[in-house]
Each structure stands twice: as C-alpha cells, then as structure tokens.
Design a protein around this motif. Structure first.
Motif, short mmCIF file in Angstrom:
data_model
loop_
_atom_site.label_atom_id
_atom_site.label_comp_id
_atom_site.label_asym_id
_atom_site.label_seq_id
_atom_site.Cartn_x
_atom_site.Cartn_y
_atom_site.Cartn_z
N LEU A 201 12.93 9.22 33.37
CA LEU A 201 11.89 8.68 32.50
C LEU A 201 12.52 7.63 31.60
CD1 LEU A 201 9.95 11.92 31.45
CD2 LEU A 201 9.33 10.29 33.22
N TYR A 202 11.84 6.51 31.44
CA TYR A 202 12.36 5.37 30.66
C TYR A 202 11.46 5.20 29.45
CZ TYR A 202 15.02 0.99 30.30
OH TYR A 202 15.88 -0.01 29.91
N SER A 203 12.02 5.39 28.24
CA SER A 203 11.22 5.38 27.01
C SER A 203 11.90 4.50 25.97
CB SER A 203 11.07 6.81 26.49
OG SER A 203 12.33 7.31 26.06
N ASP A 204 11.27 4.42 24.81
CA ASP A 204 11.88 3.73 23.68
C ASP A 204 12.76 4.70 22.90
OD1 ASP A 204 10.03 5.33 22.47
OD2 ASP A 204 8.69 3.71 21.90
N LYS A 205 13.22 4.29 21.72
CA LYS A 205 14.13 5.11 20.93
C LYS A 205 13.40 5.88 19.83
CE LYS A 205 18.23 2.24 21.65
NZ LYS A 205 19.32 1.46 21.00
N ALA A 206 12.18 6.30 20.11
CA ALA A 206 11.44 7.10 19.15
C ALA A 206 12.11 8.46 18.98
CB ALA A 206 9.99 7.26 19.59
#
Length: 459
Positions: A201-206
């Motif tokens: 899974l590719y996400s932001d740095k939240a």
C-alpha cells in the motif's frame, strides 16, 4: 562607495553647517547623541564626506580566525570530511581533532572554499515520471479527500480512495466523516474481502500510517494500521511527496468533478446512500479510464484461513492492572472479574482491544478477561444522598439560631426620659445586603423539598 544611510547622514550634517538645522535636531533625526553628532560635524568639516564613513571599513576584524587555523581546518575537511555537512563536520573536528568552532563558522568556510553548496543555490530536484507497476495488486495507492461531495445538501465529508498503480482502476471507495485509523480499518477490510491482499500500500506520511514523533523511544515502530498490515504481510510505503502518488491525486480531481455530479443527478445526500452507489460508479469509471497492465496477472493473495480480520483490525493498547483489578482506558474504568486468571494479571500489562464497532476486550496472553464498567452515576447519586442527610442537620442548626433571635427580639427595651440611644440603620435593598436567617431558611427548605422529590422519583 557610500551607503544610503551615509548619504542621508551627510545631507543632515550639511544642513547643520548651513544653519538650516540645530545640532540637537540633527542628533535626534540620526538617532545618535548630541556629543557624537558634534564629533561627526567636526570630521565632516575636516575631511568632507569621507570623514562620515565608518573608519573600520576595510580593516580586518578583531575576532577574525588566524590564517593558519583556517587553512588547517579546510585541509582536514578536504582530506576526511569532504562529503560531510557543516554540522557533522564541526562535530568531528571537535571530537577527533580538538578544534572547537561554531557551526556557522564551519559552514562559511566550507562555502567559501567550494566544499559546501547552500540549499538556496542548489539546482532544484526534478521529479521524473516512473513506470507503472507491471501487475494488478502489486502496488495500491490510498488517500483520503475531504470535499463537499454532496454540495449544499449535506456537510462535507471524506472519501477514502484506493487506486491500483498498474491499471489506475478504482479498487475501493468509501465515504467517511474523516480520515482516522478506524475508518481505514473498515475500508481496508472491505477491500481485502473483495480483492484479496495486495503486495503493498502506498500512502502519504499521515500519522495513521507513520509515527511522526521524532522523540518516540517505546513501541515496536508501527502505528495501529501498520501493525495490522504487518500481521497480514502487506507492506506500507510512505511517499515523500504528493506527486509520487500521482495516480490517486489525479483520481481525486476526476472524482471531484464526475462523482459530485452523479450524486446530484441521483439525489444522493448521505454517506450511506453514497457508499451503496460507489460500486456502480467504480464499474463505470474503470470501463472508461482503466489501463491495461503490462502483465495480465493478478498478484492479489487470497486470505488465509487463520487471517481473522475482525481481530486484526483492532486498536490495541497496553494497560497495567492495579491491585484492585481495575484498568483505565479512554476515560473509563473497567472492573475485571475476580478469578484465578485475572489475579495473575495484577501488576502486569494486558492489552485492551478496541474494535471499530465500539466493542472492547481485555486480553492477557490471548485470553479474554471478563469485566464490567464502573458506574460513575451511582457514585454521584450516593454523594447526593449524603449531602441530603447533612442538609437535615444544617436545617436543625438554623432553626435553633432563628428561635434564639426571635427570643431576643421579644425582649422590651426600657424607655428613658430622653431620646433613645438606639439609632435605626438606614434601610437597604434586598439585592444590596446579604441573606438573613429567614432567607437562608426558606432557601434550604426549598432545596430539601426539591431533593426529596428527585430522590423519591429515582427510588
């Protein structure tokens, strides 16, 4: 070369010499003392405009580093720390070579010698496009988009979007109130039950996906969502920039245009109705905009028999059991049932499992401990009853005081031949004086009757 400040100073001093200004006014305009202003006027008369300039200009500073020390520092940096930054180079100079210099001093020397290039003069980083992943399910980009999805028909909400990197297909859409761990738990579980487990899974740095506290020293290094993905053998990758996950970012723009209008045409104005329509919209979107993968192979892995998604997608936090078999979590006190297993947990840490539907479990080494919640309302009622009992004794004391005052008022005062020495005090408004005994008695009686009505109804 004169500066603007020196030119202005020369003009003001010339006005003093021409008797257009007094020295005191000139000193006030220049922000200096009258004595220093007289000194500047004398220098101006003797040397002209050059006498007004700073005499230390062009001279070497008194705190300037010796040339031998500067050459030695630059020689050491070129030999050993040519690829080090100024901060790290300064630390090594102090620890290894015993040379104590300021960080900015080392930075200035390295910039002047061409060893270090300041960030303002560096060439901007170019973000080149990368190739798509080869197979479906190899990388899935996830992100949340807060928008007025129902326009003025309802409040804004968040849409969780799952986009496959290889095909740009919409894999999952879910309307939620906001981005949180529990909302991602629900959306990801629905995704896994429909498609299976992706590779990454590719996400932001939240903070849902990554621990952003730089001073964190405890824990296993995973967030609650990261721990759940680790148990399912799914890698979580955090992008450094928003352009790195451009598939899902561009999907947001298309959804904010097409999906908003489709919801308006169908009269949908709630998240529940929108989630039911999401499947139909994804099929139409993928038919129009999906790309063919380079390899016609789906790398989604089926769920294993031991993959209990209900247990995996839980918020887990350790709590220590007190001597009275109590645990506090989320502003609530839990009373653990007294048995042989729970007694072994005294003084130890157990796990509180918080499910997305609100259920909570207390677990010790995988075993569920029965518990009950502490009823704080009953504690408040007991306190109210105690106060009511004390109120009776207070009323009895006030009655005795009132009877004593009545007796004192009933005694007659003998009249004399002359005027009475007792002067009547001026009357006061009731709002301007304190409550007397009668007022307090009436207020307490009202309070007692009201308390009896409340506690009578509860019984």
């Amino acid at each position: 070369m004169f500066t603007l400040k020196e030119i202005n100073r020369t003009k003001i001093l010339q006005d003093v010499i021409d008797r257009n200004l007094r020295p005191g006014q000139a000193a006030e305009m220049l922000g200096i003392t009258p004595r220093h202003c007289s000194r500047l006027i004398s220098r101006y008369r003797q040397s002209g405009p050059l006498g007004v300039t700073n005499r230390s200009r062009g001279c070497l500073g008194n705190r300037r580093l010796p040339e031998t020390l500067t050459e030695r520092v630059l020689h050491i940096i070129r030999e050993n720390y040519v690829d080090f930054g100024p901060t790290l180079a300064r630390e090594k100079l102090e620890e290894t070579h015993g040379l104590i210099l300021g960080k900015e001093t080392v930075r200035r020397l390295m910039i002047k010698a061409g060893i270090w290039v300041p960030r303002s003069k560096r060439a901007p980083r170019i973000q080149q496009p990368r190739y798509r992943r080869a197979c479906t399910g190899e990388l899935v980009q996830i992100d949340g988009c807060n928008h007025h999805w129902f326009e003025s028909r309802a409040k804004p909400c968040t849409l969780l979007v799952y986009v496959d990197d290889a095909t740009s297909c919409l894999m999952q859409l879910r309307f939620v109130k906001s981005e949180s761990t529990f909302t991602y738990f629900v959306a990801t579980r629905s995704y896994l039950e429909k498609h299976g487990k992706p590779m990454a899974l590719y996400s932001d740095k939240a903070s849902v996906f990554r621990i952003n506290n730089k001073n964190a020293v405890g824990g296993d290094g995973y967030t609650q969502f990261g721990r759940a993905m680790h148990e399912l053998n799914i890698q979580v990758i955090c992008a450094n920039t928003s352009s790195a996950k451009g598939r899902v970012e561009r999907a947001h723009l298309t959804l904010q245009d097409r999906l908003v209008k489709e919801l308006r045409l169908r009269g949908i104005s709630s998240m529940e109705e929108a989630n039911l329509y999401a499947e139909e919209f994804m099929d139409d979107y993928n038919r129009r905009f999906a790309k063919a993968p380079r390899h016609d192979f789906d790398v989604h892995r089926p769920l294993e028999p031991d993959d209990d998604l209900a247990e995996v997608f839980t918020w887990r936090e350790p709590r220590r059991v007190s001597k009275s078999l109590t645990v506090q979590y989320d502003k609530m006190l839990y009373l653990i049932e007294d048995n042989d297993l729970s007694r072994k947990a005294i003084g130890k840490y157990i796990e509180v499992w918080h499910y997305p539907d609100g259920r909570k479990e207390l677990r010790l080494n995988g075993s569920v401990l029965p518990y009950s919640t502490y009823d704080r309302l009953s504690e408040i009622d007991q306190g109210a009853i105690v106060d009511n009992k004390r109120l009776g004794r207070t009323l009895e004391f006030i009655k005795l005081v009132q009877e004593k005052r009545d007796n004192n008022r009933s005694q007659t005062v003998p009249a004399g031949d002359g005027p009475s020495r007792r002067h009547r005090k001026p009357t006061e408004k009731k709002s301007q004086r304190s409550l007397n005994g009668d007022d307090m008695l009436d207020a307490l009686k009202t309070l007692q009757s009201r308390s009896e009505e409340i506690f009578g109804k509860r019984k």
